[in-house]
Design an enzyme around this catalytic site. Structure first.
Site, short mmCIF file in Angstrom:
data_model
loop_
_atom_site.label_atom_id
_atom_site.label_comp_id
_atom_site.label_asym_id
_atom_site.label_seq_id
_atom_site.Cartn_x
_atom_site.Cartn_y
_atom_site.Cartn_z
N ARG A 124 6.86 -5.42 18.97
CA ARG A 124 6.32 -6.73 18.55
C ARG A 124 5.14 -6.63 17.58
NH1 ARG A 124 7.07 -8.65 24.05
NH2 ARG A 124 9.09 -9.66 24.15
N LYS A 146 4.76 -9.91 2.46
CA LYS A 146 6.21 -10.15 2.50
C LYS A 146 6.89 -8.82 2.80
CE LYS A 146 6.93 -14.12 -0.54
NZ LYS A 146 7.54 -14.58 -1.81
N GLU A 188 4.93 -7.35 -13.79
CA GLU A 188 4.24 -8.13 -12.75
C GLU A 188 2.76 -8.28 -13.08
OE1 GLU A 188 5.97 -9.65 -10.52
OE2 GLU A 188 7.77 -8.46 -10.08
N LYS A 231 -3.39 -11.99 -7.00
CA LYS A 231 -2.42 -12.19 -5.92
C LYS A 231 -3.15 -12.58 -4.62
CE LYS A 231 1.75 -10.90 -3.71
NZ LYS A 231 2.98 -10.14 -3.68
N GLU A 241 4.15 -19.33 1.41
CA GLU A 241 4.86 -19.93 0.28
C GLU A 241 5.29 -21.37 0.53
OE1 GLU A 241 7.08 -17.05 -2.03
OE2 GLU A 241 8.44 -18.62 -2.66
N ARG A 245 2.05 -20.36 -3.76
CA ARG A 245 2.57 -18.98 -3.83
C ARG A 245 3.83 -18.89 -4.66
NH1 ARG A 245 2.47 -14.16 0.71
NH2 ARG A 245 3.59 -12.65 -0.56
N ASN A 249 6.43 -16.42 -8.59
CA ASN A 249 7.82 -16.19 -8.98
C ASN A 249 8.08 -16.55 -10.44
OD1 ASN A 249 9.05 -15.19 -6.53
ND2 ASN A 249 8.49 -17.17 -5.68
N HIS A 252 11.09 -15.16 -12.12
CA HIS A 252 11.92 -14.52 -11.11
C HIS A 252 13.26 -15.19 -10.87
CE1 HIS A 252 8.40 -12.11 -10.46
NE2 HIS A 252 8.93 -11.48 -9.42
N HIS A 256 16.40 -12.93 -10.98
CA HIS A 256 17.34 -12.70 -9.88
C HIS A 256 18.77 -12.89 -10.33
CE1 HIS A 256 13.87 -13.56 -6.85
NE2 HIS A 256 13.94 -12.29 -7.18
N HIS A 270 14.16 -4.27 -11.14
CA HIS A 270 13.61 -5.59 -10.86
C HIS A 270 12.56 -5.98 -11.92
CE1 HIS A 270 12.02 -8.98 -8.62
NE2 HIS A 270 10.81 -8.43 -8.65
P1 NAD Z 1 11.08 1.86 -5.51
O1 NAD Z 1 10.35 1.76 -4.25
O2 NAD Z 1 12.56 2.05 -5.44
O3 NAD Z 1 10.45 3.01 -6.39
C1 NAD Z 1 11.01 3.30 -7.64
C2 NAD Z 1 11.30 4.78 -7.81
O4 NAD Z 1 10.08 5.47 -8.06
C3 NAD Z 1 11.91 5.45 -6.58
O5 NAD Z 1 12.90 6.34 -7.01
C4 NAD Z 1 10.74 6.22 -5.98
O6 NAD Z 1 11.17 7.35 -5.28
C5 NAD Z 1 9.97 6.61 -7.20
N1 NAD Z 1 8.53 6.81 -7.03
C6 NAD Z 1 7.69 6.09 -6.25
N2 NAD Z 1 6.42 6.50 -6.44
C7 NAD Z 1 6.47 7.48 -7.36
C8 NAD Z 1 5.48 8.28 -7.99
N3 NAD Z 1 4.19 8.11 -7.74
N4 NAD Z 1 5.89 9.21 -8.90
C9 NAD Z 1 7.20 9.36 -9.20
N5 NAD Z 1 8.18 8.63 -8.64
C10 NAD Z 1 7.81 7.69 -7.74
O7 NAD Z 1 10.87 0.56 -6.43
P2 NAD Z 1 9.64 -0.42 -6.70
O8 NAD Z 1 9.85 -0.93 -8.07
O9 NAD Z 1 8.34 0.17 -6.34
O10 NAD Z 1 9.91 -1.59 -5.65
C11 NAD Z 1 11.05 -2.39 -5.74
C12 NAD Z 1 11.24 -3.09 -4.42
O11 NAD Z 1 10.09 -3.90 -4.15
C13 NAD Z 1 12.44 -4.02 -4.37
O12 NAD Z 1 13.14 -3.79 -3.17
C14 NAD Z 1 11.82 -5.41 -4.36
O13 NAD Z 1 12.61 -6.35 -3.64
C15 NAD Z 1 10.52 -5.15 -3.65
N6 NAD Z 1 9.46 -6.13 -3.95
C16 NAD Z 1 8.80 -6.67 -2.89
C17 NAD Z 1 7.77 -7.58 -3.10
C18 NAD Z 1 6.99 -8.11 -1.93
O14 NAD Z 1 6.16 -9.02 -2.13
N7 NAD Z 1 7.20 -7.59 -0.74
C19 NAD Z 1 7.40 -7.93 -4.42
C20 NAD Z 1 8.09 -7.34 -5.47
C21 NAD Z 1 9.13 -6.43 -5.23
N1 GLY Z 2 6.21 -11.23 -5.15
C1 GLY Z 2 6.06 -12.61 -4.84
C2 GLY Z 2 5.24 -12.87 -3.62
O1 GLY Z 2 4.71 -11.98 -3.02
O2 GLY Z 2 5.11 -14.00 -3.20
#
Ligand code: NAD
Ligand code: GLY
Length: 370
Positions: A124, A146, A188, A231, A241, A245, A249, A252, A256, A270
């Protein structure tokens, strides 16, 4: 180990408030920062194979005074699944973790979203800490709580709002990040300027943006701190949101739709889709007369100057306007059968349009589809 100087941004959420510590070499202060939020000396570090190979030794050293377990997952979006969640939870149970122990995400947004969701449901709710390693994760996904995994119905549909207790951002970790991923994160960053910080957009356009893309340490820590503050300010006002918030987007909803067309197989990141989606939000705003054509052109010029993707680079994913419109109708922000879009009146003047003009949108999409 000597602790490097950091900037601190606070996410103000009453009893769930937390600090974001930002700086080159900030990892050296991780142990001290953990001691300030927990009495437990057990830490589960969840990471991916790529990050582990590059930076696993550095985080192990930073946590030398803790009993640390390293759980290494394959890299990639497929980890944000029931299988990925089950694997992380299984590792925590097998190693005998308790709710008071720390679950730490060490990776990009995939590891952050997966680990955060696992931490939220483990007994939990375990203490959750983010140490993001991609630019996108450092300016966006690690902040704001999130967390989610994907399922057959779409992306991020199973999740929770679960705030970390600490976000520690070491900009030196970015030196190993491939250029394509750096650009994805930049989308971003520029977004925050375009939402409501026109002076930040001006600074990015005047050279800060180029400095970020070439990983200059001062440019990175200053822009990451501004992005996290932007942020944090939105999340503090609207954690779940219900209102402002949604501004985060910007670009976005278009993004998407492009990502769905591209199929999540690596053809379109992305952040690349967000960059093009921001351009599309400005172009559409100008087309319906709420924003000047000059501002829309200025945004496109800025993106092109930095070799960032715009709508003009999306031709492989712009095939059929009806299909794209269908994707946009599925967006989580929509309510009452109407498409919600983040549109803009000027650079730094984004607003939430809860009743987007679907026929104007359909016309726009028809014009840009091949
Ligand atoms: P990711 O986590 O897949 O990382 C991208 C690539 O970079 C991977 O292959 C990873 O192994 C590599 N990598 C990571 N750090 C590294 C480093 N320091 N040096 C070399 N390689 C490295 O992708 P991302 O773009 O970081 O994240 C995308 C994800 O984030 C998606 O799933 C998306 O939905 C999510 N997201 C979430 C939020 C939120 O608010 N929670 C906001 C935006 C995106
Ligand atoms: N990435 C959008 C949010 O965190 O609300």
């Amino acid at each position: 180990m000597k602790t490097a100087p950091t900037k601190t941004v606070t996410v103000d959420l009453a009893e769930r408030s937390y600090d974001i510590r930002i700086g080159a070499g900030a990892l050296s202060g991780l142990g001290e920062a953990l001691r300030a939020i927990t009495t437990s000396d057990r830490v589960a570090v969840v990471t991916d194979e790529t990050v582990h190979a590059l930076h696993g030794a550095a985080i192990a050293e930073a946590l030398a005074d803790f009993r640390t377990h390293m759980f290494v997952r394959p890299q990639g979006e497929a980890q944000k699944s029931m299988g990925g969640l089950d694997a992380v939870l299984d590792s925590l149970f097998r190693a005998g973790f308790d709710r008071g122990d720390t679950v730490l995400a060490f990776g990009g947004g995939v590891i952050g979203d997966l680990t955060g969701f696992a931490a939220s449901v483990f007994k939990r709710g375990a203490t959750f800490v983010q140490v993001p390693t991609t630019l996108l994760a450092q300016v966006d996904s690690s902040v704001g709580g999130k967390t989610a995994i994907n399922n057959a119905y779409g992306k991020n549909l199973v999740g929770a709002f679960y705030q970390p207790r600490l976000v520690l951002i070491d900009t030196e970790l970015l030196q190993t990040l491939p250029a394509r991923q750096v650009k994805a994160g930049y989308a971003e960053i520029v977004k925050y300027g375009l939402i409501d910080r026109p002076e930040f957009f001006e600074a990015l356009d005047a050279g800060l943006g180029a400095g970020i893309l070439s990983l200059e340490p001062d440019a990175l820590s200053s822009a990451i701190a501004t992005s996290c503050a932007a942020k944090a300010s939105v999340v503090s006002r609207d954690e779940r949101e219900g209102g402002v918030r949604a501004l985060l987007n910007l670009g976005h909803t278009f993004a998407h739709a492009l990502e769905l067309e591209a199929g999540y197989g690596g053809a379109l990141l992305h952040g690349e889709a967000v960059s093009a989606g921001i351009d599309m939000a400005y172009q559409f705003s100008a087309r319906i007369g709420v924003c000047s054509a000059a501002d829309a052109s200025r945004v496109r010029d800025h993106l092109q100057k930095l070799a960032m993707p715009t709508q003009l680079d999306m031709l492989p994913f712009l095939k059929d306007a009806d299909t794209l419109l269908g994707h946009m109708r599925q967006d989580k922000k929509n309510a009452g059968g109407r498409i919600t879009l983040i549109l803009t009146r000027a650079i730094g003047a984004a607003y939430i349009e809860r009743e987007a003009d679907e026929s104007a949108l359909a016309d726009y999409l028809k014009d840009i589809c091949t």
